[in-house]
Design a protein around this motif. Structure first.
Motif, PDB file in Angstrom:
ATOM      1  N   PHE C 188       0.869  -1.352  -0.046  1.00 52.27           N
ATOM      2  CA  PHE C 188       0.079   0.146  -0.076  1.00 52.27           C
ATOM      3  C   PHE C 188       0.673   1.163  -0.007  1.00 52.27           C
ATOM      4  O   PHE C 188       0.587   2.294  -0.742  1.00 52.27           O
ATOM      5  CB  PHE C 188      -0.754   0.025   1.322  1.00 52.27           C
ATOM      6  N   TYR C 189       2.070   1.501   0.601  1.00 49.89           N
ATOM      7  CA  TYR C 189       2.714   2.664   0.649  1.00 49.89           C
ATOM      8  C   TYR C 189       3.622   2.916  -0.768  1.00 49.89           C
ATOM      9  O   TYR C 189       3.540   3.797  -1.137  1.00 49.89           O
ATOM     10  CB  TYR C 189       3.964   2.416   1.724  1.00 49.89           C
ATOM     11  N   ASN C 297      -5.808  -3.795  11.008  1.00 52.70           N
ATOM     12  CA  ASN C 297      -4.814  -3.540   9.663  1.00 52.70           C
ATOM     13  C   ASN C 297      -4.982  -1.894   9.217  1.00 52.70           C
ATOM     14  O   ASN C 297      -3.918  -1.339   8.879  1.00 52.70           O
ATOM     15  CB  ASN C 297      -5.258  -4.289   8.515  1.00 52.70           C
ATOM     16  N   GLN C 301      -2.155   0.441   8.626  1.00 53.34           N
ATOM     17  CA  GLN C 301      -1.851   1.242   7.145  1.00 53.34           C
ATOM     18  C   GLN C 301      -1.892   2.628   7.363  1.00 53.34           C
ATOM     19  O   GLN C 301      -1.131   3.229   6.989  1.00 53.34           O
ATOM     20  CB  GLN C 301      -2.713   0.407   6.428  1.00 53.34           C
TER      21      GLN C 301
END
Ligand SMILES: Nc1ncnc2c1ncn2[C@@H]1O[C@H](COP(=O)(O)OP(=O)(O)OP(=O)(O)O)[C@@H](O)[C@H]1O
Ligand SMILES: [Mg+2]
Lengths: 262, 311, 366
Positions: C188-189, C297, C301
């Motif tokens: 995701f990053y 999560n 995130q």
């Protein structure tokens, strides 16, 4: 008087289910009976009447909530596991689920023989296994070295029976051994149990919901309903002259088979 | 296998040995048997081994920023060229070389992480239900706690407190926090297996609980365990990259991972062509993830008894 | 030697025993019957977790090599004005009893948190000597305003997509499904970089990452600025988290579709729309159990994305504190993050209990 093999006293099993709101059912409630040497006792009852619960408790696979089981005059809690299973063995309803599909069928036999006869040499073990298979009417060359799904239900069930015989048990618990095999194999298994009783003096607790089979094989009968024993006695007394309504209903539901043997 | 051979394998002296060795041998035999039938799996593994082999052939550099083109003097922020396939960054480091190092180290890291968390998951998921009683209650309680225990903040917390962080520390931290979901799903499988008759049959052969867990249950949840391993591997690599990207990873700077490459090029100090700097490590990450996904799904096909029977 | 007949003699005795059993279980029933029990169990469970976390927040800084708490004695190297150094040192030593035995320190730590909500003073050059709690709490809304909408939107969106695909697996539906799935698999990053490049550098839809988000105020211009930064992290988190739900919902729906009651009702000629509604609802319910993990999560995130996308939430504060070794701040943010997670999980569990008839009414367990 004949020797008593096992005596069950006030055996009770309570199941508690539900996460928040709990609800209890009695798998067995105050069940008492005994089995004598060289006797076949049938345990009859409809589905869910607690037959398997009783069998599993006798086989020490389930802890009773209450009550005692006395084997050869000694409470079974005093037996070492190993010693106990040399006296009592069992076979179950579903032959397929009795095998680990990861291994060949030899696996169950090897497990049994390495426990009971760990001191004999390999050739001897081999001989014992093929002899035992012969007793149950199988040949090693036809069955050994195969995976469970390559054999029929009847063959699998008889291998399991052979496995039990390797222990030379005094009591055999047969929990609906015939209900998932075809008619031909069913007759063979029933006759086998009879033969074992006559020749080796093994006692059998034969569990079934089929009154015809019970009538054919057993010396005495116990009828269970909702975890409780509702009727007991010698086979002919119970089936020809049932006192309890429940037993009468059971009989009425299988008229043709009953009449054939009556 | 013939009858005699099977008997030979069950020699009494061998029975005396620990059940672990027996189980391992049996599992090994079973795997050998499957190897014959499954091609995808072998191919996946072969590819993996080849990749690892190539990656280990990269010269180990004590200074990771030191290019393999020893002696070449080059400028910073070079665009991609034949000499520097992905260009260089602000510190004159060859990005391609960094990514090669990063890939190898990330894979190692992921494997280490997966080993750790899978072991923990097996311990709590298989042995808990099998020992039963208090151990079972305890193991499911621990699993439940770790389940809701916020792992990422916790990893942040520990990593930011530690002055000296080696990649092993980071691996242990991540590995010891990413197992609970795996333990729970293995556990639920084991709970249904526990009710199967073959477990009862083994019990009636007076086998101990541990022995049954190892030789009867573990082979049956093997697919599951391998699945857990592959997923843990993915989680390990991606979490590590995320942490390294924030500068919370290994500090020795001898262990570049893909995340480290991305951190070093965080967008604030962008070089003119910084896209290829962070896009490429990300693509490599996704590719690694995919390779393991393929291996994992071929594992499922290989070990599923239903697909096996059709062979 | 006993035979069956003797059992009859014992009948009386055993009857009293069974009636005893029955009596005991009715009282058990009464206690366990209420929904309150779920609330109380969960409350205790999450309090234990929170307590463990707090204890770890106390213990770990004292266990890791190079005890981080020594920084209080080395304030000289931070470049703070001496008056602040003195103030911070005396305050922290007094608050946590740093010169006392460790169990006293532990007690003081718990006291400081539970009674005063105090974690010490910041050594940040911008905000020297301010209580860290005062610095952390204003960032809390920023984290929550991204995390909570993400949780709710992804749950419904992901499940709907999954169920929609599972109900009728046509080609276009499958394509959408795999796109959603792939987005979920990308780190995701890294995805944040991709989106930032597309939306900020190329399309210039959102303000550049280097501009900072203004502090909250009831002012239209300020709110507009805050929201212009807000969309990117939100969109990103939604894109990343939808895939996970879809897989589950799809397989649930396929299972539902194959189950007896749907086929049977189809044969009976029930309306398609009605059936679809039932199937959707039944495949949604089991998914609720996944909310806890997904919430954890998403919070994790969000913490990382805040750093990458320069969003002034808890994660940003934590990493900023990390870069200048502001330990009071690190510990404070950690405990607050845990607090959010514990509260969130508790609420999720309770609402699940309200929704699931099996928990509401009680049912079978293996
Ligand atoms: N683990 C369990 N938890 C709760 N209730 C159970 C459990 N196992 C069995 N029961 C209940 O106990 C009762 C007796 O079950 P049991 O399996 O002994 O019946 P059975 O006579 O063997 O039936 P069948 O002929 O179908 O095998 C049933 O009402 C069943 O619902
Ligand atoms: Mg039964």
């Amino acid at each position: 008087m004949v020797e008593e093999i096992i005596r069950i006293e006030n055996l009770t099993k309570r199941y508690i289910s539900g996460i928040i709101k709990q609800k209890e059912t009695y798998g067995a409630l105050d069940v008492s009976f005994d089995i004598k040497r060289g006797e076949i006792l049938s345990l009859v009852g409809e589905s869910g009447s607690g037959k398997s619960t009783v069998a599993n408790m006798i086989l020490r696979l389930l802890k009773p909530t209450m009550g005692n089981i006395i084997l050869l005059g000694k409470n079974i809690k005093e037996y070492k596991i190993k010693k106990y299973y040399e006296n009592v063995q069992g076979i179950f309803q579903d032959p397929y689920s009795s095998y680990n599909f990861f291994y060949k069928v030899d696996h169950v036999l090897n497990q049994a023989i390495s426990h009971s006869l760990s001191w004999v040499d390999i050739a001897e073990k081999e001989r014992i296994i093929s002899n035992t298979l012969e007793i149950v009417g199988l040949r090693g060359t036809e069955t050994l070295g195969r995976f469970p799904h390559q054999l029929s239900g009847g063959q699998l069930q008889r291998i399991l029976l052979a496995r039990c015989l390797l222990f030379k048990p005094r009591l055999l618990i047969a929990d609906e051994p015939t209900s998932m095999v075809d008619a031909c194999a069913r007759a063979e298994i029933l006759n086998l149990l009879k033969k074992l009783k006559d020749k080796s003096g093994i006692s059998v607790l034969f569990i079934t919901h089929d009154i015809g089979q019970a009538q054919y094989i057993s010396d005495r009968v116990i009828v269970m309903k909702k975890g409780e024993i509702v009727e007991r006695g010698p086979t002919n007394d119970v089936f020809l002259n049932p006192k309890n309504d429940y037993t009468q209903n059971l009989l009425a539901s299988v008229p043709s088979i009953y009449r054939k043997w009556a | 296998m013939t009858f005699e051979k099977k008997i030979l394998l069950e020699k009494p002296e061998e029975q005396e040995r620990s059940s672990v060795s027996i189980m391992l041998r049996k599992v090994f035999q079973a795997i050998k048997l499957r190897y014959k039938t499954q091609f995808t799996l072998i191919m996946g593994l072969v590819v993996l081994v080849i990749i690892l082999e190539i990656l280990t052939k990269i010269p180990r550099l004590s200074d990771p920023f030191y290019s393999y083109k020893i002696g070449a003097s080059y400028a910073s922020n070079l665009p991609p060229s034949w000499d520097f396939w992905l260009g260089t960054d602000t510190g004159s480091h060859d990005i391609f070389v960094m990514i090669l190092h990063g890939t190898r180290n990330s894979i190692y890291f992921g494997i280490g992480c997966a080993l750790l968390s899978t072991t923990l998951a097996i311990l709590l998921g298989v042995f808990g239900p099998f020992v039963g009683g208090k151990a079972d209650t305890l193991s499911s309680f621990i699993t439940n706690i770790f389940m809701v225990f916020p792992q990422l903040p916790f990893i942040f917390f520990i990593a930011s407190l530690m002055k000296t962080r080696s990649w092993v520390t980071v691996m242990i931290i991540i590995g010891s926090f990413s197992w609970p979901w795996a333990a729970r799903s293995i556990r639920s499988q084991v709970l249904t297996l526990r009710e199967r008759n073959f477990i009862k049959v083994s019990k009636m052969s007076a086998l101990g609980n541990m022995r049954i867990a190892f030789s009867e249950v573990v082979p049956n949840v093997l697919t599951y365990i391998l699945l857990v391993f592959c997923i843990s591997f993915g989680i390990g690599i991606i979490t590590e990259a995320g942490i390294s990207m924030l500068g919370l990873g290994d500090q020795g700077q001898n262990f570049i991972t893909l995340g480290f490459v991305m951190w070093y090029h965080e967008p604030y100090n962008m070089s003119p062509h910084y896209y290829n700097i962070w896009i490429s490590p990300g693509i490599v990450l996704v590719l690694i993830y995919l390779v393991f996904f393929v291996i994992q799904s071929s594992f499922i096909n290989t070990f599923n008894p239903r697909t096996r029977e059709n062979k | 030697m006993k035979s069956i007949e003797t059992n009859i003699l014992e009948e009386e005795d055993s009857q009293t025993k069974t009636s005893l059993i029955k009596q005991r279980t009715t009282t058990q029933k009464f206690i366990s019957n209420s929904f309150l029990r779920l609330v109380v169990t969960k409350l205790i469970f999450y309090f234990i977790i929170f307590f463990i976390a707090i204890s770890l927040a106390f213990l770990i800084p004292r266990l890791v090599p190079g005890n981080p708490l020594d920084y209080i004695n080395q304030l000289g190297s931070t470049g703070l004005p001496p008056s602040y150094q003195e103030q911070i040192r005396t305050y922290m030593e007094q608050l946590f009893g740093l010169d006392q035995p460790i169990w006293v320190q532990y007690w003081r730590f718990l006291e400081a948190f539970f009674l005063h909500g105090d974690f010490g003073l910041s050594i940040d050059l911008d905000t020297p000597g301010q209580p860290v709690m005062d610095l952390i709490l204003p960032t809390l809304p920023y984290t929550l305003m991204v995390a909570i909408p993400t949780l709710i939107i992804t749950f419904f969106l992901g499940n709907l997509i999954g169920a929609w695909v599972g109900y009728n697996e046509t080609k276009p539906r499958k394509v959408i499904y795999y796109i959603v799935l792939t987005m979920g698999a990308a780190p995701f990053y890294w995805f944040a970089y991709v989106l930032a490049t597309i939306f900020i550098t190329q399309l210039q839809l959102f303000p550049p990452l280097s501009t900072s988000v203004p502090n909250f105020a009831w002012d239209w211009a300020v709110l507009e600025q805050i929201f212009s930064h807000f969309w990117l992290p939100l969109i990103l988190l939604i894109m990343v988290n939808t895939g996970g739900w879809s897989t589950g919902a799809r397989s649930m729906m396929i299972y539902e579709r194959g189950s007896g009651y749907i086929l049977y009702s189809q044969k009976l000629g029930f309306k398609e729309s009605k059936l679809r509604k039932y199937a959707y609802r039944n495949s949604l319910l089991p998914q609720f159990t996944g909310l806890n993990m997904n919430f954890n999560n998403i919070i994790g995130q969000t913490l990382i994305l805040e750093v990458v996308l320069n969003w002034p939430g808890l994660g940003k504060v934590m990493i900023d504190a990390f870069s200048i070794n502001d330990y009071a701040m690190i510990i404070g943010t950690f405990v607050i993050v845990i607090f959010i997670i514990v509260i969130g999980n508790f609420l999720i569990d309770i609402s699940y209990g309200l929704l699931d008839p099996r928990i509401r009414i009680g049912g079978q367990e293996g």
